[in-house]
Design a protein around this motif. Structure first.
Motif, PDB file in Angstrom:
ATOM      1  N   ASN A  49       0.834  -1.211   0.000  1.00 13.82           N
ATOM      2  CA  ASN A  49       0.000   0.000   0.000  1.00 13.82           C
ATOM      3  C   ASN A  49       0.870   1.262   0.000  1.00 13.82           C
ATOM      4  N   GLY A  50       1.948   1.213   0.764  1.00 18.37           N
ATOM      5  CA  GLY A  50       2.850   2.352   0.783  1.00 18.37           C
ATOM      6  C   GLY A  50       3.488   2.604  -0.573  1.00 18.37           C
ATOM      7  N   ASP A  51       3.905   1.529  -1.245  1.00 22.13           N
ATOM      8  CA  ASP A  51       4.482   1.667  -2.579  1.00 22.13           C
ATOM      9  C   ASP A  51       3.446   2.190  -3.567  1.00 22.13           C
ATOM     10  N   ARG A  52       2.219   1.731  -3.410  1.00 17.52           N
ATOM     11  CA  ARG A  52       1.148   2.169  -4.310  1.00 17.52           C
ATOM     12  C   ARG A  52       0.862   3.663  -4.128  1.00 17.52           C
ATOM     13  N   VAL A  53       0.774   4.090  -2.895  1.00 15.48           N
ATOM     14  CA  VAL A  53       0.532   5.510  -2.625  1.00 15.48           C
ATOM     15  C   VAL A  53       1.697   6.356  -3.126  1.00 15.48           C
ATOM     16  N   ARG A  54       2.900   5.868  -2.954  1.00 15.49           N
ATOM     17  CA  ARG A  54       4.065   6.602  -3.444  1.00 15.49           C
ATOM     18  C   ARG A  54       4.032   6.746  -4.960  1.00 15.49           C
ATOM     19  N   ASP A  55       3.715   5.651  -5.664  1.00 20.23           N
ATOM     20  CA  ASP A  55       3.631   5.704  -7.130  1.00 20.23           C
ATOM     21  C   ASP A  55       2.512   6.638  -7.584  1.00 20.23           C
ATOM     22  N   LEU A  56       1.377   6.597  -6.872  1.00 21.70           N
ATOM     23  CA  LEU A  56       0.261   7.477  -7.215  1.00 21.70           C
ATOM     24  C   LEU A  56       0.645   8.935  -7.019  1.00 21.70           C
ATOM     25  N   ASN A  57       1.266   9.246  -5.901  1.00 21.85           N
ATOM     26  CA  ASN A  57       1.670  10.633  -5.640  1.00 21.85           C
ATOM     27  C   ASN A  57       2.694  11.103  -6.670  1.00 21.85           C
ATOM     28  N   ASP A 207      -7.940  -0.237  -7.565  1.00 20.39           N
ATOM     29  CA  ASP A 207      -7.946  -0.496  -6.128  1.00 20.39           C
ATOM     30  C   ASP A 207      -8.475   0.691  -5.314  1.00 20.39           C
ATOM     31  N   PHE A 208      -8.151   1.909  -5.713  1.00 17.75           N
ATOM     32  CA  PHE A 208      -8.557   3.083  -4.958  1.00 17.75           C
ATOM     33  C   PHE A 208      -9.804   3.766  -5.510  1.00 17.75           C
ATOM     34  N   ILE A 211      -9.908   8.966  -8.501  1.00 16.90           N
ATOM     35  CA  ILE A 211      -9.040  10.012  -7.970  1.00 16.90           C
ATOM     36  C   ILE A 211      -9.301  11.267  -8.793  1.00 16.90           C
TER      37      ILE A 211
END
Length: 230
Positions: A49-57, A207-208, A211
């Motif tokens: 999840n952390g990697d996903r949020v980082r890639d999204l940001n 998944d999210f 956005i």
């Protein structure tokens, strides 16, 4: 002198006691393994999840930078057709295309500090592409970069006039009536498209969910600009 040992006086464990001890050991081991396995799975999920949020940001940062550096420079495509400084939607060649400033030189070959960039969804991913020149001729291949995986759709909407802005009671901007296309008609003259005042970009992730990002755009005036080759 008595040397005979009493039968059954030797200390030890019975078979039942050994089986009970083994059962307790197995139960404790299984419980510990289950707890450790759950903790490891939770840690792995948190890492993902952390990697996903980082890639999204990261993807949103690059996208926001391009939109905020929008500049009034129309370009010529490979068919020698003039494209507006900003265009997008289902009727456009790409979901979003714009000319941006602030492209730093690599120090090897001289070039403009302007860059034409494109955003689109393909193979469940958000892609950013650009050409080395603004006005291209022939079959030039773009430089493509996959910004984000797991993207199902990209939708853009344009606010043409600030007077058309509608805000709901909970202070949320209602963009449902904003045009989904911003592209010059085939028979329209260059400079006739105008400039929107705001842009909404909505990415649908697997998944999210949705956005949504809103951007205030600079006033480009007409989309008339230099079309000489660079």
């Amino acid at each position: 002198m008595r040397s005979r040992r009493r039968v059954g006086s030797a200390s030890g464990f019975t078979l039942v006691e050994v089986l009970v001890a083994l059962a307790i050991t197995v139960a404790v081991t299984v419980t510990a393994y289950t707890s450790i396995s759950a903790a490891l799975a939770s840690a792995e999920q948190l890492q993902q999840n952390g990697d996903r949020v980082r890639d999204l940001n990261r993807a949103l940062t690059i996208l926001s930078r391009d939109v905020r550096q929008l500049t009034n420079r129309q370009v010529k495509d490979e068919f020698d057709d003039v494209r507006a400084a900003l265009e997008g939607g289902p009727l456009a060649p790409h979901s979003l295309a714009l000319t941006r400033s602030g492209w730093h030189s690599d120090g090897v070959s001289p070039r403009s500090n302007l860059q034409r960039v494109f955003y689109y969804v393909e193979d469940d991913s958000l892609w950013r592409a650009y050409y080395q020149v603004l006005d291209r001729l022939g079959d030039r291949e773009p430089v493509r970069v996959r910004l984000l995986r797991g993207v199902e759709d990209m939708e853009v909407r344009f606010l043409q006039d600030i007077q058309q802005l509608q805000v709901s009671r909970d202070l949320k901007i209602d963009s449902r009536n904003w045009p989904r296309n911003w592209v010059r008609a085939p028979d329209a003259a260059p400079g006739s498209l105008g400039s929107p005042v705001a842009l909404e970009i909505r990415l649908t992730l697997n998944d999210f969910g949705d956005i949504r990002r809103l951007y205030e755009l600079p006033d480009l005036g007409s989309d008339e600009g230099p079309v000489d080759a660079q």
